[in-house]
Scaffold this motif. Structure first.
Motif, PDB file in Angstrom:
ATOM      1  N   PHE B  78       0.808  -1.220   0.000  1.00  0.00           N
ATOM      2  CA  PHE B  78       0.000   0.000   0.000  1.00  0.00           C
ATOM      3  C   PHE B  78       0.845   1.275   0.000  1.00  0.00           C
ATOM      4  CE2 PHE B  78      -3.012   3.128   1.557  1.00  0.00           C
ATOM      5  CZ  PHE B  78      -4.122   2.825   0.804  1.00  0.00           C
ATOM      6  N   ALA B  81       2.595   1.750  -3.193  1.00  0.00           N
ATOM      7  CA  ALA B  81       1.671   2.205  -4.243  1.00  0.00           C
ATOM      8  C   ALA B  81       1.553   3.722  -4.210  1.00  0.00           C
ATOM      9  CB  ALA B  81       0.305   1.554  -4.055  1.00  0.00           C
ATOM     10  N   LEU B  82       1.427   4.278  -2.998  1.00  0.00           N
ATOM     11  CA  LEU B  82       1.308   5.735  -2.878  1.00  0.00           C
ATOM     12  C   LEU B  82       2.588   6.423  -3.347  1.00  0.00           C
ATOM     13  CD1 LEU B  82      -0.541   6.053   0.555  1.00  0.00           C
ATOM     14  CD2 LEU B  82      -1.495   6.274  -1.737  1.00  0.00           C
ATOM     15  N   LEU B 345      -4.731   0.000  -5.486  1.00  0.00           N
ATOM     16  CA  LEU B 345      -5.495   1.140  -4.987  1.00  0.00           C
ATOM     17  C   LEU B 345      -6.892   1.210  -5.596  1.00  0.00           C
ATOM     18  CD1 LEU B 345      -2.695   3.856  -5.052  1.00  0.00           C
ATOM     19  CD2 LEU B 345      -3.574   2.644  -3.072  1.00  0.00           C
ATOM     20  N   PHE B 348      -9.475  -0.298  -3.460  1.00  0.00           N
ATOM     21  CA  PHE B 348      -9.468   0.524  -2.258  1.00  0.00           C
ATOM     22  C   PHE B 348     -10.304   1.786  -2.474  1.00  0.00           C
ATOM     23  CE2 PHE B 348      -7.729   3.858   0.451  1.00  0.00           C
ATOM     24  CZ  PHE B 348      -7.849   3.239   1.685  1.00  0.00           C
TER      25      PHE B 348
END
Lengths: 144, 503
Positions: B78, B81-82, B345, B348
């Protein structure tokens, strides 16, 4: 003293005047010139899948066009005149990209034309030249 | 030009009556096929009072397996990914290629749609508040499935000489299985997938969207558009035609810019509505958790709520269907894993954020004013929940639904196209034929009520999960190797973080 001088071209007369000023400096100091063209591009836009698929080819053709019509002919002229000249074409936000190139290419000073921006553009987005002067870690000469 | 449209209008007008006849003819001809395919695809195993569709079980088991097999990549990946979205790992020399942000935005605008507004309302109505819990859970697990399919999409895509690329499940199924010595089988399920995604692109990615957009517009205008489905259909088809055949990028660009804005606008007002009902929040949240495990008042109890939640999540975020894999394949990158990580994402944003917010809007409204929506279902129910606080909201909501539908159609036109070119080759003329067919179905979606055909398309989209996930199982070890090698290189600094290195 031999220096690395970056000249930001934009295909306009302003850019040429900046190049003229930089060339004079380079002749005196026997410096190396980096003729740079930044293609305005942002990583934060919204595209269709088809645009994404064509992006790679479009990028190549943008780089080719900028090299062939703007940067390469000028560099050739300079080399014919006995100066050291290299070319760089990059995508990105103009001021940010020039600042990044400064450290990447070990640049000692930058020449840039006062880019023709309308008042409204400047009000909304700020001036590219001003942003560069603010962010640069090396001297910047702005040629009107 | 105007005369042409007038003529077209008159033609359609006189055709409306004829369409009514065609409706019935097509419906009665396809109904048995639809019900047969529906029965096969959504074959249900009765467990107590609940009926568990096998295909939903297949998707959930897959998502659970990939979550464990990839050692919780949905959590571990996560943060990375950001960082990728922020451009930390983007080499300035490759600027100008599609960025990770752009790849994500394109894929998300393909999945954020009517499902996020209306599908959640359906889930809560049928599955009770507890369905929300399972919806979120499915979104969380679906992140792992997306990771696997998007990594594979990039790894096994086809690159053509002129530099354009085609990728997606049909390519990784064919190449992946033939790498393992099952060439014939690979060809078979690759083609099977291509047919499925092609028909799905005409159905849920197209007719369903244009139909729902028309229904919304008609609702909000108080029925003023009754009988004008042909007009809305023609206009929508014309706009889609201009974008995908005419190559008028400006329209696409405008919608692609408005869609994220509308999504933010929607979430913003949803949060305001939730906080205006703040007294009801604790009760609404309690209902979600209680309902998830007791399933009070839901057919099949907790299991019933769970099934509904999972099913709606798949409809909404498309994890396991493989569509996002097609979108991500278009991106030029040397590291397939990066596209997989970024795609984490999507469920999400789509399910865990937007769907949950919708569920809370409805949940708090239910607590504050039970029975607020009357008989309204789907989008109309969500709309009613907003209307309690802002009487003007249904109008921008209908506009948002229209735009969501439009961007979903543009994305799915691309998915269907890739299915088409997989079957019929990359020939330009063939592609144009496909695009014209696609536009025809946009108009058709508003004009005729083709229940059974939509059911077939719906079923086929779920049916392609079967070969897709089967392929994912077979190819998961390859993804795992790539993933471990990639993260080891990030760790060692071989893959450079350009932000931290200060250059």
């Amino acid at each position: 003293m031999k220096e690395n001088i970056l000249v930001a071209l934009d295909g306009s007369e302003c850019g040429e005047r900046a190049l003229g000023a930089a060339t004079k400096n380079a002749q005196i100091t026997d410096s190396r010139l980096f003729l740079t063209y930044v293609i305005d591009w942002s990583p934060y836009t919204f595209n269709t899948p088809e645009e994404n698929e064509q992006r790679h080819q479009r990028r190549e053709s943008e780089i080719q066009k900028a090299s062939e019509t703007i940067v390469n002919p000028k560099a050739q002229e300079l080399r014919d005149a006995g100066l050291e000249a290299e070319t760089v074409v990059r995508h990105g936000k103009i001021a940010e990209t020039l600042v990044n190139l400064t450290s990447e290419l070990d640049i000692d000073q930058i020449y840039i034309g006062k880019i023709g921006e309308s008042r409204l553009q400047t009000m909304i987005f700020g001036s590219v030249t001003a942003a560069l002067v603010q962010a640069s870690s090396v001297p910047v000469t702005v040629v009107p | 030009m105007g005369r042409v449209f007038l003529a077209l209008g008159l033609l359609a007008c006189s055709a409306t009556n004829a369409f009514a006849g065609i409706d019935e003819a097509i419906n009665s001809a396809t109904a048995p096929i639809a019900s047969f395919i529906g029965k096969v695809v959504f074959f249900k195993v009765p467990i107590g009072d609940a009926a568990l569709p096998v295909v939903v079980l297949w998707l959930v088991v897959g998502a659970v397996f990939f979550t464990f097999y990839m050692r919780f990549i949905n959590l571990r990946g996560f943060k990375h990914a950001l960082q990728l979205i922020r451009g930390d790992y983007a080499d300035p020399k490759s600027h100008g290629e599609v960025s990770h942000f752009q790849a994500l935005a394109t894929a998300v605008s393909g999945t954020v749609g009517i499902g996020n507004i209306g599908g959640v309302a359906v889930a809560v109505t049928v599955g009770g508040p507890g369905a929300t819990f399972w919806l979120i859970m499915a979104g969380f697990l679906g992140m792992s499935t997306k990771f696997v399919e998007c990594t594979l999409g990039v790894k096994y895509r086809e690159e053509f000489e002129d530099g354009h690329v085609s990728g997606g499940p049909m390519y990784y199924l064919r190449k992946g299985f033939s790498d393992r010595g099952m060439e014939g089988f690979g060809k078979f399920i690759g083609t099977f997938y291509a047919i499925g995604i092609f028909i799905g692109a005409l159905g849920i990615g197209n007719m369903f969207q244009s139909n729902q957009a028309y229904v919304q517009l008609n609702n909000v205008s108080g029925g003023a558009l009754d009988g004008f489905g042909w007009l809305v259909g023609l206009i929508l088809a014309a706009v889609v035609f201009m974008v995908i055949v005419g190559g008028i990028k400006s329209i696409a660009r405008v919608t692609e810019k408005i869609v994220p804005f509308m999504a933010i606008f929607y979430c913003f007002f949803a949060l305001i509505v939730i906080f205006m009902n703040s007294a009801a929040i604790p009760q609404a949240v309690a209902n979600i958790f209680a309902g998830a495990f007791t399933g009070e008042g839901v057919a099949g109890g907790a299991l019933g709520a769970m099934i509904i939640g999972f099913q709606r999540a798949v409809f909404s975020n498309e994890a396991g269907i493989g569509s996002a894999s097609i979108a991500h394949s278009a991106v030029k990158t040397n590291e397939p894993v990066t596209e997989g990580v970024v795609s984490l994402l999507e469920p999400f944003i789509d399910t865990i954020i937007i769907c949950t917010i919708t569920a809370l809007v409805i949940g708090t409204a239910q607590v504050a004013a039970p029975g607020f929506a009357g008989d309204a279902l789907g989008v109309a129910m969500t709309s009613a929940a907003f209307e309690r606080e802002f009487t003007w909201f249904p109008i921008p909501l209908a506009f948002a639904a229209l735009l969501f539908a439009f961007s979903t159609m543009i994305s799915w036109s691309y998915y269907g196209l890739k299915g088409w070119t997989y079957m019929f080759g990359e020939d330009e003329r063939g592609q144009t034929i496909y695009k014209i067919i696609f536009c025809g179905f946009v108009a058709l979606g508003c004009i005729v009520q083709l229940g059974p055909i939509l059911d077939i398309s719906d079923a086929l989209v779920f049916l392609i999960c079967v070969p897709n996930i089967l392929g994912l199982y077979f190819l998961a070890p390859i993804v795992k190797r790539e993933m471990e090698s990639y993260f080891a290189r990030v760790e060692s600094g071989e893959i450079k973080n350009f932000r931290n290195s200060g250059s």
